[in-house]
Design an enzyme around this catalytic site. Structure first.
Site, PDB file in Angstrom:
ATOM      1  N   PHE A 109      82.452 -29.879  -1.545  1.00  8.75           N
ATOM      2  CA  PHE A 109      83.178 -28.947  -2.409  1.00  8.75           C
ATOM      3  C   PHE A 109      82.410 -27.668  -2.679  1.00  8.75           C
ATOM      4  O   PHE A 109      82.999 -26.656  -3.061  1.00  8.75           O
ATOM      5  CB  PHE A 109      83.558 -29.635  -3.722  1.00  8.75           C
ATOM      6  CG  PHE A 109      82.500 -29.644  -4.795  1.00  8.75           C
ATOM      7  CD1 PHE A 109      82.532 -28.734  -5.839  1.00  8.75           C
ATOM      8  CD2 PHE A 109      81.480 -30.580  -4.783  1.00  8.75           C
ATOM      9  CE1 PHE A 109      81.578 -28.739  -6.836  1.00  8.75           C
ATOM     10  CE2 PHE A 109      80.529 -30.608  -5.777  1.00  8.75           C
ATOM     11  CZ  PHE A 109      80.566 -29.685  -6.809  1.00  8.75           C
ATOM     12  N   LYS A 110      81.099 -27.686  -2.467  1.00 11.66           N
ATOM     13  CA  LYS A 110      80.315 -26.479  -2.718  1.00 11.66           C
ATOM     14  C   LYS A 110      80.770 -25.316  -1.837  1.00 11.66           C
ATOM     15  O   LYS A 110      80.592 -24.150  -2.185  1.00 11.66           O
ATOM     16  CB  LYS A 110      78.826 -26.761  -2.502  1.00 11.66           C
ATOM     17  CG  LYS A 110      78.274 -27.950  -3.299  1.00 11.66           C
ATOM     18  CD  LYS A 110      78.405 -27.761  -4.785  1.00 11.66           C
ATOM     19  CE  LYS A 110      77.980 -28.993  -5.565  1.00 11.66           C
ATOM     20  NZ  LYS A 110      76.562 -29.291  -5.556  1.00 11.66           N
TER      21      LYS A 110
END
Length: 493
Positions: A109-110
């Site tokens: 998700f980064k």
């Protein structure tokens, strides 16, 4: 919309906050106010592609940036995702939905923020008239590091140094980092855990001697951790996007809304959900899911934040954190902007390892958040259950969230629609997922990925196969007390 340090520094613009990364007083930049959205805004969002949604959201949040200039940035940032929806919402059984945030280049998700941050950073530097190289310093518990290295690789006017805890990330996460290419990237393993690396980076930002040495080299410091406003703001967009999609598909109603469960370590992801809720998104309860390092669930239960506890290495390593930096931003809102009180709590945390927000603030906190945790055994059982019952493959972090989401429903009886935030591809943690599914593996994490794909039929991302044979380019290791020397050494040719 101006931003103020959580510890009391003067209000500044978004471009200045993004370039600085952290305030001079050690605080984090937080918004003084937030825009308010209506149901019509979510109808409008539903008609846009993800890049347009992100640009629209960021134009609302960040003063000094127009929607027109943000659109091409967002289109470039999200062009490398392997799903055209970028952040698709998948339906599970029983009114549960999964927000998949792992379709970017590093499978975590980064990427949702760190593919956008370099564009925001370089544009902010131009707006500020900053001509020095922006030297990004970042600590990682596994995913931020590679996402930062990938996002800033060979971006003109920038460099990035990533510190990760030696032995404290998965084999795939480590291989992703140490094989990173780019003339401006540096990777250093630290003897210690993530909190040691994160504290070391924060210390460097407040070290006048180190800052002066960097300045003499023509460099100014900034961060790609979620302490940076430019990293946090893009995360708000995917919560607004998910709500828009679910409303458009009639899977939630505006009046009923939904609960959101987030696997949580540094508190940035769930803080973005809180900001979305504050902006008017139809979000009811925020469910903070921890692993065995359950400092946050204890805090939500008692109002006492106490990092003086054993540190556990788990199968969800990106959550192996005892000092959740972004909680400081929420505390500012909890106290109605009382910077002095936040400063006092942060001083107590630094000096004594603990602070207590008191009964009144605890009641306010518990109206917003529910906290729970899952140890490795329950996490593995959740991975197995999701596959056996729904043929959905969870990574260990998302499994923590799925487990705690179920705990919340059983504990409260609240059966409202549930959004479970999926933060990584299961193939980043293939060995542990294979173990949970009792898939026989002979060999390393890459063999585990092959065995997992064969057993489930769920195709492994191409990045996994490509990564196996990539050469290791970064081998430096340092003590936590020598991180500053390690940064400076990286710039010596």
């Amino acid at each position: 919309m101006p931003f103020v340090s959580t510890r009391g520094a003067e209000a500044i613009s978004a471009p200045e906050a993004i370039v600085r990364g952290i305030a001079p007083d050690g605080g984090l930049y937080a918004p003084l106010s937030l825009p308010h959205l209506t149901k019509a805004d979510f109808t409008r969002l539903a008609s846009m592609d993800y890049a347009a949604r992100a640009a629209w959201t960021l134009a609302l949040l960040l003063d000094g940036f127009s929607e027109e200039e943000l659109v091409p940035m967002a289109k470039a940032a999200y062009a490398r995702f392997d799903d055209p929806e970028v952040a698709p919402v998948k339906e599970l059984q029983g009114g549960r939905h999964v927000l998949e945030l792992f379709h970017g280049p590093t499978m975590a998700f980064k990427d949702m923020a760190l593919q956008m941050l370099p564009w925001l950073m370089t544009a902010s530097a131009q707006k500020q008239g900053e001509n020095r190289e922006i030297a990004i310093l970042t600590a990682t518990s596994g995913d931020t590091g590679k996402a930062a290295l990938e996002g800033f690789m060979d971006v003109p006017g920038t460099s990035v140094t990533v510190f990760y805890p030696l032995g404290g990330v998965s084999a795939v996460q480590e291989k992703q980092m140490v094989t990173s290419q780019g003339k401006n990237v540096h990777v250093v393993a630290v003897h210690g855990n993530f909190d040691d690396a994160q504290t070391g980076v924060k210390t460097l930002f407040g070290d006048p001697a180190f800052i002066e040495k960097m300045n003499a080299m023509g460099k100014t410091l900034s961060s790609a951790n979620s302490i940076n406003l430019g990293r946090l703001a893009p995360q708000v967009a995917y919560y607004l996007s998910a709500c828009a999609d679910l409303l458009a598909r009639d899977e939630i109603t505006w009046d009923e809304g939904l609960n959101v469960c987030v696997p949580t370590g540094n508190f940035g992801n769930i803080l973005a959900a809180w900001y979305a809720k504050r902006m008017g998104a139809p979000i009811r309860k925020l469910i903070c899911a921890s692993n065995k390092n359950d400092v946050l669930s204890d805090f939500i239960r008692t109002g006492v934040y106490d990092r003086r506890r054993d540190f556990h290495k788990t199968i969800s390593p990106s959550m192996d954190i005892l000092i959740s930096s972004n909680l400081e931003r929420f505390l500012l809102e909890l106290t109605d902007g009382n910077c002095a009180r936040v400063r006092s709590w942060m001083h107590s945390l630094s000096e004594d390892g603990v602070y207590d927000i008191g009964e009144e603030n605890l009641k306010k906190l518990q109206k917003i958040f529910y906290g729970g945790y899952a140890d490795d055994q329950r996490t593995a059982a959740t991975i197995r259950k999701a596959w056996e019952e729904e043929k959905y493959l969870l990574d260990p972090h998302t499994a923590v969230a799925a487990c705690v989401a179920e705990d919340y429903r059983l504990d409260t009886g609240d059966q409202a629609p549930m959004l479970i935030v999926s933060t990584a591809s299961p193939y980043k943690f293939a060995s542990d997922v294979a173990d949970a599914l009792q898939v026989k593996v002979e060999g390393d994490a890459f063999e585990a990925a092959h065995a997992l794909e064969a057993a489930t039929g769920v195709k492994a991302p191409r990045q996994v196969a490509e990564l196996k044979n990539m050469p290791v380019l970064h081998t430096r290791v340092c003590d936590k007390e020598k991180m500053g020397k390690a940064v400076l050494a990286g710039f010596v040719k």
